[in-house]
Design a protein around this motif. Structure first.
Motif, PDB file in Angstrom:
ATOM      1  N   GLY A   1       0.796  -1.220   0.000  1.00 43.88           N
ATOM      2  CA  GLY A   1       0.000   0.000   0.000  1.00 43.88           C
ATOM      3  C   GLY A   1       0.826   1.267   0.000  1.00 43.88           C
ATOM      4  N   ILE A   2       2.000   1.223  -0.623  1.00 44.20           N
ATOM      5  CA  ILE A   2       2.886   2.394  -0.669  1.00 44.20           C
ATOM      6  C   ILE A   2       2.438   3.292  -1.820  1.00 44.20           C
ATOM      7  CG2 ILE A   2       5.261   3.182  -0.976  1.00 44.20           C
ATOM      8  CD1 ILE A   2       6.166   0.471   0.138  1.00 44.20           C
ATOM      9  N   ARG A   3       2.053   4.495  -1.517  1.00 47.74           N
ATOM     10  CA  ARG A   3       1.530   5.411  -2.532  1.00 47.74           C
ATOM     11  C   ARG A   3       2.585   6.367  -3.065  1.00 47.74           C
ATOM     12  NH1 ARG A   3      -3.953   7.629   0.118  1.00 47.74           N
ATOM     13  NH2 ARG A   3      -4.215   8.472  -1.987  1.00 47.74           N
ATOM     14  N   ARG A   4       3.732   6.473  -2.366  1.00 49.52           N
ATOM     15  CA  ARG A   4       4.818   7.351  -2.816  1.00 49.52           C
ATOM     16  C   ARG A   4       6.141   6.630  -2.654  1.00 49.52           C
ATOM     17  NH1 ARG A   4       1.341  10.562   0.150  1.00 49.52           N
ATOM     18  NH2 ARG A   4       0.386  12.319  -0.988  1.00 49.52           N
ATOM     19  N   VAL A   5       6.758   6.280  -3.767  1.00 43.60           N
ATOM     20  CA  VAL A   5       8.068   5.640  -3.741  1.00 43.60           C
ATOM     21  C   VAL A   5       9.137   6.697  -3.944  1.00 43.60           C
ATOM     22  CG1 VAL A   5       9.640   4.101  -5.000  1.00 43.60           C
ATOM     23  CG2 VAL A   5       7.304   3.360  -4.495  1.00 43.60           C
ATOM     24  N   ARG A   6      10.048   6.765  -2.992  1.00 41.42           N
ATOM     25  CA  ARG A   6      11.198   7.658  -3.086  1.00 41.42           C
ATOM     26  C   ARG A   6      12.416   6.754  -3.234  1.00 41.42           C
ATOM     27  NH1 ARG A   6      10.005  12.819  -1.634  1.00 41.42           N
ATOM     28  NH2 ARG A   6      12.129  13.283  -0.963  1.00 41.42           N
TER      29      ARG A   6
END
Length: 345
Positions: A141-146
């Motif tokens: 459920g990761i909505r922002r990958v950095r």
């Protein structure tokens, strides 16, 4: 100490001479280097190795060998075909030519080896990270990958991510057993790459490809991929950073709040202790949910293939998620059961 390290390097040369890929562009040089290293005329080579090991004491034997070949090729790039790389010429002639080069221009070779690394860049190597990171982000459920790419060379891999045109061109040459994860766009908020200063150039990457038709094709794929990913050129941040500078690396990871890190064909360059420390530094700077994805040569540079390990949520315990038959990602990916730990909700 020098004699011990030189003996180890000669053993590595012997192993590399049996690589399954045959004359991949470097084998003639490896044969020539091995002969010179065992001769009575090895003093200029010994001086080079001594300087390298003083300046970069943690360098692995296989990286030292490849870096020697790359430095020689770079030095001779504007002087026509270099006979030290020509397998059709008698070995004695090649050995004499290489020994003369080290004697006359050894200082220049030494400077190149001190300031550069093997920055070989493969256009197909993003295929597996694209699928695994996409599946991991969806499952967790990761909505922002950095994302941070360690040892990024010219930053090709982070620039290729989410590019379906490039993915579709190369994906058909990679068979997955039993099956590949589905292609999913990675929700990239930030993509960054770091490498040792000075940052490699495209010309240096060309030199890192062996002098053969096979590697000319691979380098052509790199140039094509750069063209296709041109729109991301200014979206991916590239920064000089020595991965062995643990405090600075840790600070960089935390300051940008990276949650996905890739480290591809970098660890083989160092001894085992340094590899473990690098993993500890990275995982210790990541929170949860997070992923460190490591693709590494199965047998240094002595055989084909690579292994893929993942470290999740700051753990230093690796998950062996896949094996690839060829590190150029033309062949077969064997999926390991541990991949499900990453990609299933």
């Amino acid at each position: 100490m020098f004699l011990t390290r030189k003996a180890s390097l000669r053993e590595a040369l012997a192993d590399m001479s049996h690589h399954q890929q045959g004359n991949h562009g470097w084998s003639a040089f490896h044969e020539c280097l091995a002969e010179l290293a065992g001769s009575r005329d090895s003093a200029p080579l010994d001086d080079l190795l001594s300087a390298l090991w003083r300046g970069r004491p943690y360098i692995s034997d296989t990286h030292a060998i490849t870096l020697l070949g790359i430095a020689v090729r770079h030095l001779l790039r504007d002087e026509g075909p270099a006979e030290v790389f020509d397998p059709e010429l008698p070995l004695a002639r090649r050995v004499t030519s290489l020994g003369r080069l080290f004697q006359e221009r050894g200082d220049t070779v030494a400077r190149l080896m001190e300031s550069h690394s093997n920055s070989y860049t493969g256009a197909r190597r993003f295929l597996l990270p694209q699928l695994v990171i996409g599946a991991f982000a969806e499952a967790r459920g990761i909505r922002r990958v950095r994302l941070l790419d360690l040892g990024t060379s010219i930053g090709l891999l982070p620039r290729q991510l989410n590019n379906e045109v490039v993915f579709r061109r190369f994906a058909g040459d990679l068979r997955w057993n039993p099956a590949a994860p589905a292609f999913r766009p990675i929700p990239l908020e930030l993509a960054c790459g770091v490498d040792r200063a000075p940052l490699p150039t495209v010309e240096w990457v060309r030199t890192c490809h062996g002098p053969s038709d096979y590697y000319e094709q691979r380098f052509g794929e790199v140039l094509w991929s750069l063209e296709q990913a041109a729109r991301t050129e200014h979206e991916v941040l590239l920064r000089p950073l020595d991965l062995l500078d643990s405090p600075r690396l840790e600070g960089f990871l935390k300051s940008f709040s990276f949650n996905v890190v890739t480290c591809n064909f970098v660890l083989y360059q160092y001894g085992e202790d340094v590899r473990r420390q690098l993993v500890r530094t990275v995982t210790g700077a990541l929170g949860a949910p997070s992923l460190l994805l490591v693709m590494e040569l199965s047998h240094a540079l002595t055989r084909k293939g690579c292994t893929v390990h993942a470290y999740r949520d700051g753990s230093t315990e690796p998950l062996h998620i896949a094996d690839v038959s060829d590190a150029h990602f033309i062949g077969e990916v064997t999926v390991r059961p541990e991949l499900a730990v990453l990609t299933e909700p």
